[in-house]
Scaffold this motif. Structure first.
Motif, mmCIF file in Angstrom:
data_model
loop_
_atom_site.group_PDB
_atom_site.id
_atom_site.type_symbol
_atom_site.label_atom_id
_atom_site.label_comp_id
_atom_site.label_asym_id
_atom_site.label_seq_id
_atom_site.Cartn_x
_atom_site.Cartn_y
_atom_site.Cartn_z
ATOM 1 N N ALA A 272 27.979 -63.593 -23.678
ATOM 2 C CA ALA A 272 26.593 -63.997 -23.950
ATOM 3 C C ALA A 272 25.611 -63.077 -23.230
ATOM 4 O O ALA A 272 24.581 -62.686 -23.779
ATOM 5 N N THR B 181 32.993 -66.502 -22.009
ATOM 6 C CA THR B 181 31.810 -66.795 -22.822
ATOM 7 C C THR B 181 30.535 -66.284 -22.167
ATOM 8 O O THR B 181 29.696 -65.646 -22.812
ATOM 9 N N VAL C 97 26.703 -69.568 -31.534
ATOM 10 C CA VAL C 97 25.695 -69.186 -30.546
ATOM 11 C C VAL C 97 24.371 -69.003 -31.278
ATOM 12 O O VAL C 97 24.343 -68.818 -32.500
ATOM 13 N N ARG D 111 21.496 -68.540 -35.899
ATOM 14 C CA ARG D 111 22.800 -69.043 -35.451
ATOM 15 C C ARG D 111 23.887 -68.157 -36.035
ATOM 16 O O ARG D 111 23.788 -67.717 -37.182
ATOM 17 N N TYR E 46 24.459 -71.523 -26.272
ATOM 18 C CA TYR E 46 25.791 -71.951 -26.700
ATOM 19 C C TYR E 46 26.054 -73.345 -26.146
ATOM 20 O O TYR E 46 25.450 -73.767 -25.153
ATOM 21 N N GLN F 122 33.006 -69.765 -31.608
ATOM 22 C CA GLN F 122 32.005 -70.789 -31.332
ATOM 23 C C GLN F 122 30.657 -70.339 -31.885
ATOM 24 O O GLN F 122 30.427 -69.153 -32.130
#
Length: 468
Positions: free
Chosen positions: A98, A94, A126, A84, A112, A124
């Motif tokens: 990603a 996002t 992921v 993480r 996510y 955030q």
């Protein structure tokens, strides 16, 4: 010759322990990629890589080759399988980040909990599978627009919905009023809350995401592709030209004209050039699964927003007959799934027992209850029949539905007035600022030098707003 090569590949497919088969060298990366994809589709039990311009084909049963190609097979025993990390991005989507992270790490899916605004600096969590933090740090050192850090090992990956809320810091510039007015406005928002609409980013540029989702649910994949390649008012000239060529049916010219930055459109056009008749295959090969799910969620969100608009017309000070209320206190989005206990209010004594903050509205699906307040039927006209969301032939498109609170109140809302002189003066320190320069004072933002002759702008309100 070709027959000999086919015979060797057939033998390798039957016995994965045989030596690797090397194909002819090629300097064309697109051609090599197509070879990899073709073997992956037709002979999925074989593995491929590229060395010195040659595509090599191996039997997946070879443990040595598997470890050579994928160091994750040597993951230490007993270590949690997932890493993480915090992802901080600026002016990026996002899903795009990603996808880029997955390509850079060659790690497959990046997990996510939800997408964050493009037009913001966001942070955030992921997750990726079996990729050491050292490898992540090395391979992402030169990326632009985003950074990762703060690594830890965890047992489970993040999935969409694994969050209880978001925390916002918002700067409102050119606020020309008194502290008393600002205080009253913030107090009112804290007390009364606001309608919990889905924002514009959910629906994408040109607001077509919901239409793509509806077409996918109906199995009309040709329309999905047409919508993805439809003209947008903000298209630049090369993109607009490429889309005009697509509309004329010239796929080769459309692909040649489409800028490299338009990755999705280029992927769709490339797949169409290979399989022009099989629109379902093109859609599922060119559009990543997370994006396909986002299209479905956009359709659900559009219906939810329509329900919310009709409900607002009835007032927000009390519950009304036909409202749905939640019978438990959720701690995360998963607690608002289709199985959450809800009740439709019909009796007068029920109305007195609940607050408008107990009201939920459904994201359409096969297993949710629907409200019956005046106007609900009109809003639900944009939804499919409940049984149409079951979709047993395509499990990916089987939507149970979920619930979302109609009204929310921000928790722990704070504000302050900050003077500034120029519009480019920073008023908020981002998470990345704090990580890279932790000793810098976060309270007063940078103010223009005192000898700057420009007069100060009006005061600015900064609010910190976590919502659920």
């Amino acid at each position: 010759g070709d027959e000999e090569m086919r015979s060797r590949l057939a033998a390798l497919a039957s016995d994965g322990s045989l030596p690797a088969v090397e194909l002819a060298a090629s300097e064309d990366k697109d051609q090599r990629r197509r070879v990899h994809e073709a073997i992956g589709r037709r002979l999925p039990w074989l593995a491929t890589d590229t060395k010195e311009g040659r595509v090599r084909v191996f039997g997946r049963g070879s443990k040595r080759k598997r470890e050579e190609m994928d160091p994750r097979s040597r993951w230490p025993r007993g270590r949690p399988e997932f890493v993480r990390m915090a992802l901080c991005k600026a002016n990026c989507e996002t899903m795009s980040v990603a996808s880029q992270l997955g390509r850079v790490l060659r790690c497959g899916r990046v997990g996510y909990a939800g997408t964050k605004d493009r037009r913001a600096v966001t942070t955030q969590w992921v997750t990726v599978a079996k990729t050491s933090p050292a490898v992540v740090a090395a391979r992402t050192a030169r990326v632009k627009g985003w950074r990762v850090g703060n690594f830890s090992f965890v047992d489970t990956p993040l999935e969409l919905g694994d969050l209880s809320g978001n925390r916002f810091e918002v700067a409102l510039r050119r606020v020309e009023t008194t502290p008393e007015v600002v205080a009253a406005a913030c107090e009112a928002v804290s007390r009364v809350g606001f309608c919990n609409y889905f924002g514009l980013q959910r629906f994408g540029g040109g607001a077509t995401n919901a239409e793509v989702g509806l077409a996918a649910l109906a199995g009309d994949f040709a329309r999905c592709l047409d919508l993805i390649l439809a003209p947008r008012p903000f298209d630049d000239k090369p993109t607009a030209r490429a889309k005009r060529n697509y509309a004329k049916g010239d796929l080769a010219l459309a692909l040649a004209a489409m800028p490299p930055s338009q990755r999705l459109e280029r992927a769709v056009l490339a797949e169409l050039a290979r399989s022009p008749a099989d629109k379902a295959r093109v859609f599922h090969h060119a559009v990543a699964k997370n994006l396909r799910l986002m299209y479905l969620h956009a359709h659900q969100s559009k219906v939810w927003n329509a329900l919310a608009t009709e409900r607002v017309k009835l007032g927000v000070d009390a519950v009304v007959p036909g409202d749905l209320v939640l019978l438990s206190s959720p701690t995360s989005a998963r607690d608002l799934a289709a199985t959450a206990p809800v009740k439709r209010l019909d009796r007068a004594d029920d109305l007195a027992a609940y607050s408008p903050f107990d009201v939920v509205l459904p994201l359409p699906g096969a297993k949710v209850a629907y409200p019956s307040f005046p106007g609900a039927d009109a809003a639900l006209a944009a939804a499919l029949r409940p049984d149409a969301y079951a979709n047993p032939k395509r499990p990916e498109y089987a939507l149970s539905g979920a619930y979302r609170r109609f009204l929310v109140r921000p928790a722990n809302l704070h504000w302050r007035l900050v003077p500034y002189r120029r519009k480019e003066d920073p008023l908020i320190r981002t998470d990345l600022d704090r990580l890279l320069d932790p000793d810098h004072s976060a309270s007063p933002p940078v103010i223009s030098a005192p000898d700057d002759p420009a007069p100060p702008d009006p005061t600015t309100t900064t609010t910190t707003n976590p919502t659920t």
